[in-house]
Design an enzyme around this catalytic site. Structure first.
Site, PDB file in Angstrom:
ATOM      1  N   ASP A  96       0.744  -1.291  -0.033  1.00 55.42           N
ATOM      2  CA  ASP A  96      -0.077  -0.070  -0.124  1.00 55.42           C
ATOM      3  C   ASP A  96       0.708   1.455   0.034  1.00 55.42           C
ATOM      4  OD1 ASP A  96       0.880  -0.408   2.742  1.00 55.42           O
ATOM      5  OD2 ASP A  96      -1.162  -0.773   3.268  1.00 55.42           O
ATOM      6  N   ASN A 136      -9.363  -2.730  13.052  1.00 61.15           N
ATOM      7  CA  ASN A 136     -10.747  -3.498  12.716  1.00 61.15           C
ATOM      8  C   ASN A 136     -10.769  -4.583  11.864  1.00 61.15           C
ATOM      9  OD1 ASN A 136      -9.644  -1.976  10.587  1.00 61.15           O
ATOM     10  ND2 ASN A 136     -11.340  -0.391  10.492  1.00 61.15           N
ATOM     11  N   HIS A 155      -8.548  -4.492   8.933  1.00 62.39           N
ATOM     12  CA  HIS A 155      -8.238  -3.944   7.718  1.00 62.39           C
ATOM     13  C   HIS A 155      -6.948  -4.671   7.378  1.00 62.39           C
ATOM     14  CE1 HIS A 155      -6.106  -0.351   9.737  1.00 62.39           C
ATOM     15  NE2 HIS A 155      -4.917  -1.113   9.046  1.00 62.39           N
ATOM     16  N   GLU A 162     -10.276  -1.211   4.179  1.00 63.83           N
ATOM     17  CA  GLU A 162     -11.080  -1.368   5.298  1.00 63.83           C
ATOM     18  C   GLU A 162     -12.424  -1.997   5.169  1.00 63.83           C
ATOM     19  OE1 GLU A 162     -10.094  -0.016   7.975  1.00 63.83           O
ATOM     20  OE2 GLU A 162      -8.646   1.247   7.668  1.00 63.83           O
TER      21      GLU A 162
HETATM   22  C1  F6R Z   1       0.810  -1.400   6.652  1.00 60.36           C
HETATM   23  C2  F6R Z   1      -0.645  -1.868   6.534  1.00 60.36           C
HETATM   24  C3  F6R Z   1      -1.534  -1.880   7.521  1.00 60.36           C
HETATM   25  C4  F6R Z   1      -1.096  -2.301   8.900  1.00 60.36           C
HETATM   26  C5  F6R Z   1      -1.939  -2.637  10.156  1.00 60.36           C
HETATM   27  C6  F6R Z   1      -1.330  -3.031  11.357  1.00 60.36           C
HETATM   28  O1  F6R Z   1       1.574  -1.674   5.351  1.00 60.36           O
HETATM   29  O2  F6R Z   1      -1.081  -2.105   5.413  1.00 60.36           O
HETATM   30  O3  F6R Z   1      -2.898  -2.544   7.146  1.00 60.36           O
HETATM   31  O4  F6R Z   1      -0.536  -3.733   8.558  1.00 60.36           O
HETATM   32  O5  F6R Z   1      -2.669  -1.232  10.109  1.00 60.36           O
HETATM   33  O6  F6R Z   1      -0.554  -1.927  11.522  1.00 60.36           O
HETATM   34  P1  F6R Z   1       0.532  -2.133  12.717  1.00 60.36           P
HETATM   35  O7  F6R Z   1       1.433  -3.190  12.382  1.00 60.36           O
HETATM   36  O8  F6R Z   1       1.413  -0.848  12.990  1.00 60.36           O
HETATM   37  O9  F6R Z   1      -0.157  -2.551  13.792  1.00 60.36           O
END
Ligand code: F6R
Length: 232
Positions: A72, A131, A133, A138
């Protein structure tokens, strides 16, 4: 009892999680040196990437034929902006591991064509959003949700604020679609911390639903490595 195709591996803490995840990834690279890997940034996988970097520096494992694929990205940032997720992937994963080939996520159609030309994604390394995602998929994100440009939801803005201190979170992003994630030959989901406990339960034991995008991972060969705080 986990459902077929799902492996849950609980480790005592985040450092043990990183070692176990590095072992898993290294085994996959040894089995297929040209592995294509979809790469999450975020906080969770950073100790794993650091552990892989140390192993690469020691010459224990060779990533030179691996392809890293970006999961992303924010829109509207310069290449040198500290918030660029491409930059984060380069600094934390591509450079320390000695990877020579990467696919950048800039245009949805070109990205999906690049992945097809590569022969698909062998391994997706993912973190778990609070959540459910995945990337910026999302809730609700159906399994067919394609790679697309989107406005960040309040939930994405909130979970991304933690990364950038005083800097604002960009308002728009591009994400690999659920279609790309769910076509991976294997998914490694890394989860740590008590704040992920509820969503991990819903991911593995709740209904499979677009309202919890991570619950759809149970359709693919899924390995979850979590720490005790996230599961017990
Ligand atoms: C990062 C991404 C997000 C994270 C997710 C968890 O490239 O795509 O979906 O993997 O928000 O984030 P952390 O690991 O910071 O808790």
């Amino acid at each position: 009892m986990m459902q077929a195709g799902v492996t849950l591996d609980i480790q005592p803490d985040s450092q043990a999680l990183a070692v176990q995840a590095a072992d898993f990834i290294a085994a996959q690279v040894r089995a297929k040196p040209t592995l294509s890997i979809l790469v999450a940034t975020g906080n969770t996988p950073m100790p794993t990437y650091a552990e892989l970097g140390r192993r690469a520096a020691r010459g224990d494992i060779d990533f030179s034929r691996v392809t890293a694929v970006q999961l992303d990205e924010y829109l509207g940032l310069s290449d040198h902006d500290p918030r660029s997720l491409w930059g984060w992937m380069e600094r934390s994963f591509v450079t320390p591991l000695g990877i020579r080939q990467s696919i950048r996520l800039a245009d949805p159609a070109a990205f999906e064509a690049d992945i097809a030309a590569l022969g698909g994604i062998d391994l997706a390394i993912l973190g778990l959003g609070p959540n459910g995602h995945l990337g910026f998929n999302e809730p609700p994100s159906p399994p067919t949700a394609p790679t697309r440009v989107l406005a960040l939801t309040p939930a994405s803005l909130e979970s991304n604020r933690a990364y950038w201190g005083e800097l604002s979170v960009p308002t728009h992003a591009i994400t690999a679609g659920m279609n790309v994630i769910l076509s991976a030959r294997a998914v490694l989901l890394l989860v740590n911390g008590a704040h992920k406990r509820d969503i991990l339960r819903r991911t593995l034991e709740g209904p499979e639903t677009p309202d919890v995008p991570s619950s759809l991972l149970r359709r693919v060969p899924l390995t979850v490595i979590a720490d005790e705080a996230a599961w017990t």
